[in-house]
Design an enzyme around this catalytic site. Structure first.
Site, PDB file in Angstrom:
ATOM      1  N   GLY A  89      38.741  33.804  50.238  1.00  0.00           N
ATOM      2  CA  GLY A  89      38.559  34.818  49.493  1.00  0.00           C
ATOM      3  C   GLY A  89      37.168  34.818  48.550  1.00  0.00           C
ATOM      4  O   GLY A  89      36.193  34.125  48.868  1.00  0.00           O
ATOM      5  N   THR A  90      37.011  35.709  47.631  1.00  0.00           N
ATOM      6  CA  THR A  90      35.998  35.802  46.970  1.00  0.00           C
ATOM      7  C   THR A  90      36.338  35.371  45.362  1.00  0.00           C
ATOM      8  O   THR A  90      37.686  35.280  45.081  1.00  0.00           O
ATOM      9  CB  THR A  90      35.561  37.364  46.631  1.00  0.00           C
ATOM     10  OG1 THR A  90      36.313  38.056  46.344  1.00  0.00           O
ATOM     11  CG2 THR A  90      35.032  37.863  48.023  1.00  0.00           C
ATOM     12  N   GLU A 179      39.537  33.063  40.121  1.00  0.00           N
ATOM     13  CA  GLU A 179      39.985  34.063  41.517  1.00  0.00           C
ATOM     14  C   GLU A 179      41.443  34.231  41.043  1.00  0.00           C
ATOM     15  O   GLU A 179      41.886  34.030  40.020  1.00  0.00           O
ATOM     16  CB  GLU A 179      39.821  33.447  42.742  1.00  0.00           C
ATOM     17  CG  GLU A 179      40.514  31.837  42.958  1.00  0.00           C
ATOM     18  CD  GLU A 179      41.794  31.946  43.314  1.00  0.00           C
ATOM     19  OE1 GLU A 179      42.632  31.364  42.532  1.00  0.00           O
ATOM     20  OE2 GLU A 179      42.220  32.037  44.569  1.00  0.00           O
ATOM     21  N   MET A 180      42.396  34.652  42.052  1.00  0.00           N
ATOM     22  CA  MET A 180      43.752  35.041  41.479  1.00  0.00           C
ATOM     23  C   MET A 180      44.896  34.669  42.399  1.00  0.00           C
ATOM     24  O   MET A 180      46.128  34.742  42.233  1.00  0.00           O
ATOM     25  CB  MET A 180      43.890  36.523  41.358  1.00  0.00           C
ATOM     26  CG  MET A 180      42.755  37.202  40.476  1.00  0.00           C
ATOM     27  SD  MET A 180      42.752  39.075  40.359  1.00  0.00           S
ATOM     28  CE  MET A 180      44.306  39.056  39.167  1.00  0.00           C
ATOM     29  N   GLU A 181      44.725  33.589  43.455  1.00  0.00           N
ATOM     30  CA  GLU A 181      45.709  32.986  44.109  1.00  0.00           C
ATOM     31  C   GLU A 181      45.962  31.636  44.555  1.00  0.00           C
ATOM     32  O   GLU A 181      47.168  31.182  44.621  1.00  0.00           O
ATOM     33  CB  GLU A 181      45.621  33.758  45.600  1.00  0.00           C
ATOM     34  CG  GLU A 181      45.902  35.347  45.267  1.00  0.00           C
ATOM     35  CD  GLU A 181      44.437  35.852  45.145  1.00  0.00           C
ATOM     36  OE1 GLU A 181      43.262  35.545  45.083  1.00  0.00           O
ATOM     37  OE2 GLU A 181      44.306  37.420  44.762  1.00  0.00           O
ATOM     38  N   ASP A 204      30.582  37.659  42.264  1.00  0.00           N
ATOM     39  CA  ASP A 204      30.150  38.134  41.052  1.00  0.00           C
ATOM     40  C   ASP A 204      29.974  36.996  40.045  1.00  0.00           C
ATOM     41  O   ASP A 204      30.384  35.883  40.115  1.00  0.00           O
ATOM     42  CB  ASP A 204      30.991  39.454  40.713  1.00  0.00           C
ATOM     43  CG  ASP A 204      32.317  38.868  40.412  1.00  0.00           C
ATOM     44  OD1 ASP A 204      33.203  38.699  41.401  1.00  0.00           O
ATOM     45  OD2 ASP A 204      32.616  38.529  39.373  1.00  0.00           O
TER      46      ASP A 204
HETATM   47  N1  HPA Z   1      38.173  37.610  38.490  1.00  0.00           N
HETATM   48  C1  HPA Z   1      39.157  37.454  39.046  1.00  0.00           C
HETATM   49  N2  HPA Z   1      39.202  37.452  40.388  1.00  0.00           N
HETATM   50  C2  HPA Z   1      37.831  37.577  40.851  1.00  0.00           C
HETATM   51  C3  HPA Z   1      36.819  37.813  40.269  1.00  0.00           C
HETATM   52  C4  HPA Z   1      36.868  37.742  39.023  1.00  0.00           C
HETATM   53  O1  HPA Z   1      35.979  38.028  38.151  1.00  0.00           O
HETATM   54  N3  HPA Z   1      35.619  38.019  41.262  1.00  0.00           N
HETATM   55  C5  HPA Z   1      36.400  37.928  42.348  1.00  0.00           C
HETATM   56  N4  HPA Z   1      37.739  37.441  42.344  1.00  0.00           N
END
Ligand code: HPA
Length: 234
Positions: A89-90, A179-181, A204
């Protein structure tokens, strides 16, 4: 089939890559796997099984956030016997020395999510990576000249937080990125006694508000996919 995955037993490999975006799952399956077969279309959360270097690998989209990944990973572990799950993921950087396009390997995941408080009746849990998968991924990246950054990440329930400086508290405790997971993936791996890892490219910066371009994201993501696939078949 399970409620959210329309695959028959045996359709899904022991090793599964988990991108949030189902179109990434399709892209990886169609460009990096041979003989890809789509096993899931429910809610357009595509899942594929194919071969990488002759070994079976599946790629399953998870959606965004802990409630969504929780559904897919529960079903993969419980109903399909998946043994190794690797999220790709990112994430947003919250440290000055974690730069755009860096590869981050999540050693552990702190979280503001209520999931484990619900699950463990108010107690907390320390969701951590599989050491074996982490070492394999780190070494695979290094062998390609990519120096991964390894450390804690934050799995946040909110992308749009009320307090735009919320991340600073986590940064004080050394977390590398948001991130979120990841916390849910690692918790479920612990519960089901499976192996899990999260690889993240920095898309980012919450410090500088810089963002990668779509082309940069694609290049960094391609490198990460290679590391993830090598780890999956190891
Ligand atoms: N916050 C949460 N999840 C993300 C972010 C972020 O700034 N950038 C990429 N996934």
């Amino acid at each position: 089939m399970s409620i959210h995955i329309g695959a028959k037993p045996g359709d899904i490999a022991e090793a599964v890559l988990l991108p949030g975006d189902p179109l990434r799952a399709q892209f990886i399956a169609e460009t990096l796997l041979t003989e890809p077969v789509q096993y899931n279309q429910i809610r357009n959360m595509f899942g594929y099984t194919g071969l990488y270097k002759g070994k079976r690998v599946s790629i399953q989209g998870t959606g965004m956030g802990i409630p969504s990944i929780s559904i897919y990973v529960n079903e993969l572990f419980r109903d399909y016997g998946v043994k190794r799950a690797i999220r790709i993921g990112t994430a947003g950087s919250i440290q000055h020395d974690v730069k755009l396009r860096d590869l981050v390997i999540a050693l552990a995941a702190s979280t503001d999510s209520g999931a484990n408080a619900i699950r463990l009746h108010g107690r907390s849990f320390a969701p951590a990576a599989s050491f074996t998968l982490l070492k394999t991924a780190y070494d695979a990246a290094l062998a390609r000249g990519w120096q991964a950054k390894v450390g804690g990440v934050v799995s946040s329930d909110m992308f749009y937080t009320e307090d735009p400086e919320e991340w600073k508290l986590w940064a004080q405790f050394g977390c590398l990125a948001v991130e979120m997971e990841c916390a849910e993936l690692y918790t479920l791996a612990a519960k089901y006694r499976r192996e899990a890892l999260t690889l993240l490219t920095i898309s980012d910066s919450l410090i500088s508000h810089e963002q990668t371009t779509p082309a940069e994201r694609q290049t960094a993501f391609t490198q990460m996919m290679e590391v993830a696939l090598e780890t999956a078949i190891s």
